[in-house]
Design an enzyme around this catalytic site. Structure first.
Site, PDB file in Angstrom:
ATOM      1  N   PRO A  12       0.786  -1.228   0.000  1.00 57.93           N
ATOM      2  CA  PRO A  12       0.000   0.000   0.000  1.00 57.93           C
ATOM      3  C   PRO A  12       0.822   1.284   0.000  1.00 57.93           C
ATOM      4  CG  PRO A  12      -0.130  -1.113   2.124  1.00 57.93           C
ATOM      5  CD  PRO A  12       0.499  -2.070   1.159  1.00 57.93           C
ATOM      6  N   ASN A  13       0.332   2.229  -0.746  1.00 53.99           N
ATOM      7  CA  ASN A  13       0.867   3.593  -0.840  1.00 53.99           C
ATOM      8  C   ASN A  13       2.138   3.708  -1.692  1.00 53.99           C
ATOM      9  OD1 ASN A  13      -1.149   4.792   0.908  1.00 53.99           O
ATOM     10  ND2 ASN A  13      -0.156   3.675   2.565  1.00 53.99           N
ATOM     11  N   ARG A  20       5.104  11.013  -2.337  1.00 50.00           N
ATOM     12  CA  ARG A  20       4.860  10.675  -0.935  1.00 50.00           C
ATOM     13  C   ARG A  20       6.150  10.820  -0.128  1.00 50.00           C
ATOM     14  NH1 ARG A  20       4.720   4.522   1.242  1.00 50.00           N
ATOM     15  NH2 ARG A  20       4.052   4.930   3.369  1.00 50.00           N
ATOM     16  N   TYR A  25      11.300   8.547   1.066  1.00 53.83           N
ATOM     17  CA  TYR A  25      11.244   7.531   0.004  1.00 53.83           C
ATOM     18  C   TYR A  25      11.887   7.966  -1.312  1.00 53.83           C
ATOM     19  CZ  TYR A  25       7.975   5.471   3.320  1.00 53.83           C
ATOM     20  OH  TYR A  25       7.418   4.941   4.446  1.00 53.83           O
ATOM     21  N   ASN A  76       7.912  -5.803  -1.126  1.00 45.93           N
ATOM     22  CA  ASN A  76       7.905  -4.686  -0.187  1.00 45.93           C
ATOM     23  C   ASN A  76       6.469  -4.588   0.304  1.00 45.93           C
ATOM     24  OD1 ASN A  76       7.852  -2.355   1.267  1.00 45.93           O
ATOM     25  ND2 ASN A  76       8.943  -1.109  -0.241  1.00 45.93           N
ATOM     26  N   ALA A  79       3.240  -0.965   4.779  1.00 41.26           N
ATOM     27  CA  ALA A  79       2.725  -0.984   6.155  1.00 41.26           C
ATOM     28  C   ALA A  79       2.202  -2.356   6.577  1.00 41.26           C
ATOM     29  CB  ALA A  79       1.632   0.069   6.316  1.00 41.26           C
ATOM     30  N   GLU A 100      12.496  -9.760   1.324  1.00 41.86           N
ATOM     31  CA  GLU A 100      11.691  -8.603   1.715  1.00 41.86           C
ATOM     32  C   GLU A 100      12.548  -7.348   1.543  1.00 41.86           C
ATOM     33  OE1 GLU A 100      10.635  -8.908   5.844  1.00 41.86           O
ATOM     34  OE2 GLU A 100       9.760  -6.906   5.942  1.00 41.86           O
ATOM     35  N   HIS A 102      12.639  -3.000   1.924  1.00 42.94           N
ATOM     36  CA  HIS A 102      12.070  -1.707   2.316  1.00 42.94           C
ATOM     37  C   HIS A 102      12.980  -0.612   1.800  1.00 42.94           C
ATOM     38  CE1 HIS A 102       9.169  -3.546   5.016  1.00 42.94           C
ATOM     39  NE2 HIS A 102      10.133  -4.377   5.356  1.00 42.94           N
ATOM     40  N   ARG A 109      13.435   4.320  12.223  1.00 39.96           N
ATOM     41  CA  ARG A 109      12.204   5.097  12.234  1.00 39.96           C
ATOM     42  C   ARG A 109      11.378   4.778  13.494  1.00 39.96           C
ATOM     43  NH1 ARG A 109       9.438   4.656   6.546  1.00 39.96           N
ATOM     44  NH2 ARG A 109       8.262   6.408   7.460  1.00 39.96           N
TER      45      ARG A 109
HETATM   46  C1  DQA Z   1       8.280   0.838   3.650  1.00 39.52           C
HETATM   47  C2  DQA Z   1       8.396   1.051   5.167  1.00 39.52           C
HETATM   48  C3  DQA Z   1       7.045   0.860   5.848  1.00 39.52           C
HETATM   49  O1  DQA Z   1       7.174   1.067   7.249  1.00 39.52           O
HETATM   50  C4  DQA Z   1       6.050   1.864   5.311  1.00 39.52           C
HETATM   51  O2  DQA Z   1       4.776   1.641   5.886  1.00 39.52           O
HETATM   52  C5  DQA Z   1       5.980   1.884   3.830  1.00 39.52           C
HETATM   53  C6  DQA Z   1       7.191   1.709   3.038  1.00 39.52           C
HETATM   54  C7  DQA Z   1       9.596   1.151   2.923  1.00 39.52           C
HETATM   55  O3  DQA Z   1       9.724   0.751   1.766  1.00 39.52           O
HETATM   56  O4  DQA Z   1      10.473   1.818   3.481  1.00 39.52           O
HETATM   57  O5  DQA Z   1       4.929   2.130   3.245  1.00 39.52           O
HETATM   58  O6  DQA Z   1       7.969  -0.538   3.411  1.00 39.52           O
END
Ligand code: DQA
Length: 149
Positions: A12-13, A20, A25, A76, A79, A100, A102, A109
């Site tokens: 998501p997102n 964003r 990011y 990835n 959240a 995985e 990120h 964080r």
């Molecule tokens: C994320 C880190 C997560 O905590 C966050 O909710 C994201 C992006 C990252 O790629 O750094 O949406 O997965």
């Protein structure tokens, strides 16, 4: 022989990449990330299927699909990393290598980001390296698949 397929899933997102929280990011877009992955995969003799969803159940169904279609999975979970036991269970059921990724260093964080359910099921985790993390995950998967042959 056709190139082994790597499924690259984004949670998501991540469709908002570029606008964003660019200080966290970066300014690169999801399309740019897909291009980087496709070019990296091609150089490694791999093929990718790159997807993004804001819906937990859709990501879970795609993980299920990976078992019969893909040689490896890069995810990835965004959240959902920190909340989804269902996604962890789906990944646990796979017997292909799973990495995985990120973009940000989740350990630097907020405390709620320090724990990832998905990490309990993944074979490896890369975080904090931005887009390069996906490139490195593809290189690592290529090595793992070669070792397995
Ligand atoms: C994320 C880190 C997560 O905590 C966050 O909710 C994201 C992006 C990252 O790629 O750094 O949406 O997965």
């Amino acid at each position: 022989m056709s190139a082994p397929l790597i499924l690259v899933l984004n949670g998501p997102n991540l469709n908002l990449l570029g606008t964003r929280e660019p200080e966290i990011y970066g300014t690169g877009t999801l399309d740019g990330l897909e291009t980087l992955c496709a070019e990296t995969a091609e150089g490694l003799g791999l093929a990718i299927d790159f997807r993004q969803s804001n819906i937990e159940g859709e990501l879970i169904s795609w993980v299920h699909e990976a078992q019969n279609r893909a040689a490896g999975l890069i995810i990835n979970p965004a959240a959902y990393s920190h909340t989804s036991i269902a996604l962890m269970d789906a990944i646990q059921a796979l017997d292909i290598p799973v990495l995985e990724v990120h973009l940000s260093n989740i350990h630097k964080r907020e405390a709620f980001r320090h724990h990832s359910y998905v990490s309990l099921a993944a074979d490896g985790v890369i975080c904090g390296l931005g887009f390069a993390g996906y490139r490195l995950a593809l290189i690592a998967l290529s090595d793992i698949l070669e070792e397995d042959q």
